[in-house]
Enzyme design. Structure first.
Site, mmCIF file in Angstrom:
data_model
loop_
_atom_site.group_PDB
_atom_site.id
_atom_site.type_symbol
_atom_site.label_atom_id
_atom_site.label_comp_id
_atom_site.label_asym_id
_atom_site.label_seq_id
_atom_site.Cartn_x
_atom_site.Cartn_y
_atom_site.Cartn_z
ATOM 1 N N THR A 116 0.855 -1.199 0.000
ATOM 2 C CA THR A 116 0.000 0.000 0.000
ATOM 3 C C THR A 116 0.883 1.240 0.000
ATOM 4 O OG1 THR A 116 -1.831 -1.020 1.139
ATOM 5 C CG2 THR A 116 -1.477 1.268 1.655
ATOM 6 N N ARG A 122 -14.608 -6.845 0.447
ATOM 7 C CA ARG A 122 -13.890 -6.543 1.698
ATOM 8 C C ARG A 122 -13.300 -5.127 1.623
ATOM 9 N NH1 ARG A 122 -8.318 -4.917 2.868
ATOM 10 N NH2 ARG A 122 -7.787 -5.686 4.922
ATOM 11 N N VAL A 123 -13.485 -4.356 2.677
ATOM 12 C CA VAL A 123 -12.865 -3.033 2.766
ATOM 13 C C VAL A 123 -11.981 -3.032 4.003
ATOM 14 C CG1 VAL A 123 -13.287 -0.571 3.079
ATOM 15 C CG2 VAL A 123 -14.781 -1.909 1.568
ATOM 16 N N GLY A 124 -10.768 -2.530 3.862
ATOM 17 C CA GLY A 124 -9.841 -2.499 4.989
ATOM 18 C C GLY A 124 -9.825 -1.141 5.658
ATOM 19 N N ASP A 125 -8.692 -0.830 6.241
ATOM 20 C CA ASP A 125 -8.532 0.422 6.994
ATOM 21 C C ASP A 125 -8.303 1.637 6.079
ATOM 22 O OD1 ASP A 125 -6.038 -0.983 6.328
ATOM 23 O OD2 ASP A 125 -5.087 0.812 7.162
ATOM 24 N N THR A 166 -0.153 1.344 7.210
ATOM 25 C CA THR A 166 -0.137 0.255 6.222
ATOM 26 C C THR A 166 -0.003 -1.061 6.977
ATOM 27 O OG1 THR A 166 1.136 -0.754 4.428
ATOM 28 C CG2 THR A 166 2.359 0.687 5.900
ATOM 29 N N GLY A 167 -0.484 -2.128 6.364
ATOM 30 C CA GLY A 167 -0.381 -3.429 7.021
ATOM 31 C C GLY A 167 -1.723 -4.134 7.079
ATOM 32 N N GLY A 203 -5.093 -4.590 7.621
ATOM 33 C CA GLY A 203 -6.144 -3.595 7.811
ATOM 34 C C GLY A 203 -7.169 -3.926 8.860
HETATM 35 N N1 ASP Z 1 -3.861 -1.799 5.003
HETATM 36 C C1 ASP Z 1 -4.178 -2.339 3.711
HETATM 37 C C2 ASP Z 1 -5.442 -3.133 3.814
HETATM 38 O O1 ASP Z 1 -5.635 -3.832 4.775
HETATM 39 C C3 ASP Z 1 -3.094 -3.199 3.149
HETATM 40 C C4 ASP Z 1 -1.701 -2.625 3.198
HETATM 41 O O2 ASP Z 1 -1.427 -1.662 3.885
HETATM 42 O O3 ASP Z 1 -0.834 -3.165 2.546
HETATM 43 O O4 ASP Z 1 -6.224 -3.107 2.898
#
Ligand code: ASP
Length: 301
Positions: free
Chosen positions: A170, A198-201, A221-222, A224
């Site tokens: 990301t 699916r929706v993340g952070d 990032t990471g 989510g």
């Molecule tokens: N945080 C992002 C998500 O979960 C993924 C990422 O940061 O690589 O969608």
């Protein structure tokens, strides 16, 4: 007035072969953002410009180069925040645009809402004159290969086996302009093999990004699902408000995430004085920063 920008290209288990393209891309992004700030442009323009460069580069999981869902589709999330007045714009699960962050900016500036999702986001983009692009235009050979690899396992097993997320990349940026304003921008294809819908952070204010010109800004990032549960970006900015410096704020927010959720993540922080912080508990997090006291950027890849 000091100005500064910090950019990241994702927390994860970035493979050896990916490190050079990551370093080149992140340098290009931080340099473009810095050049705008040096000309007196806004933090919002600088953060958006940096993120758009990374969206266009295939090495990163945003825009072109986005990962695939378990159905083989691309669904992208992005959001940005203007620290002057806490305005926000975001899109979730948008499928056919080259630069989701540019659509997020349009949501902020040309709608009465903060977030559009899926078909509604795509329709909004097109109504605003943004060109629609095909999935093929966003897809890279590396992502096609990864999809085939992940198809042989399931998402949970992949996460465990890849140890802290080969699935990331990301992108995000936080900038401070000469007027003392801060902005944060975040864009992602999400996580490989995520379920459709699916929706993340990343599109959620406070989770994937946050900026308040009275304190500072943060982009995360990471993983989510864990980042959202602790509202990680807001937590880091809150730490700045309590008087921690950006590095301590980043570390404190990350420690909380790890202790309470067992999650992995990375975050970049910039305070209103132009001081930076970065922390991650993934294997790596590509990032770079450049402030007005530095002759050139520092790049960590
Ligand atoms: N945080 C992002 C998500 O979960 C993924 C990422 O940061 O690589 O969608």
């Amino acid at each position: 007035m000091p100005f500064a920008i910090i950019v990241h290209g994702g927390a994860g288990n970035i493979r050896e072969a990916q490190r050079a393209p990551h370093a080149t891309g992140i340098r290009q992004a931080v340099t473009a953002g810095y050049a705008l700030l040096a000309r007196g442009e806004s933090a919002l323009d600088a953060a958006q410009a940096a993120v758009m460069i990374l969206e266009d580069l295939p090495a990163f999981n945003a825009g072109r180069g986005s990962c695939l869902t378990s159905a083989g589709t691309i669904e992208m999330d992005a959001g940005l925040m203007d620290g002057r007045d806490l305005r926000v714009g975001a899109v979730a699960s948008i499928t056919h645009v080259a630069n989701p962050i540019a659509v997020a900016r349009l949501v902020m500036e040309r709608s009465e809402h903060i977030l559009f999702a899926a078909e509604g986001a795509q329709a909004f983009a097109q109504a605003q004159g943004v060109a629609a692009v095909s999935t093929e235009a966003l897809l890279t050979p590396a992502r096609t290969q990864e999809f085939a690899h992940v198809q042989q396992a399931n998402f949970a097993a992949t996460l465990a086996a890849e140890q802290r997320g080969a699935v990331a990349d990301t992108v995000g940026a936080v900038a401070l302009d000469i007027h003392g304003n801060l902005a944060a921008a975040c864009s992602t294809g999400g996580m490989s093999w995520k379920k459709p819908g699916r929706v993340g952070d990343s599109p959620l204010p406070g989770c994937g990004y946050y900026a308040d010109s009275q304190a500072g800004g943060c982009v995360t990032t990471g993983w989510g699902e864990t980042i959202a549960r602790v509202v990680l970006a807001r937590r880091a900015v809150e730490a700045l408000e309590r008087g921690l410096d950006p590095q301590a704020a980043a570390q404190a927010a990350l420690a909380f995430l790890a202790a309470r959720t067992g999650g992995w993540a990375g975050l970049i922080v910039l305070d209103r004085h132009g001081r930076v912080g970065a922390a991650f508990n993934s294997v790596r997090m590509t990032h770079a920063w450049w402030d007005s006291d530095m002759a050139e950027p520092t790049v960590v890849a």
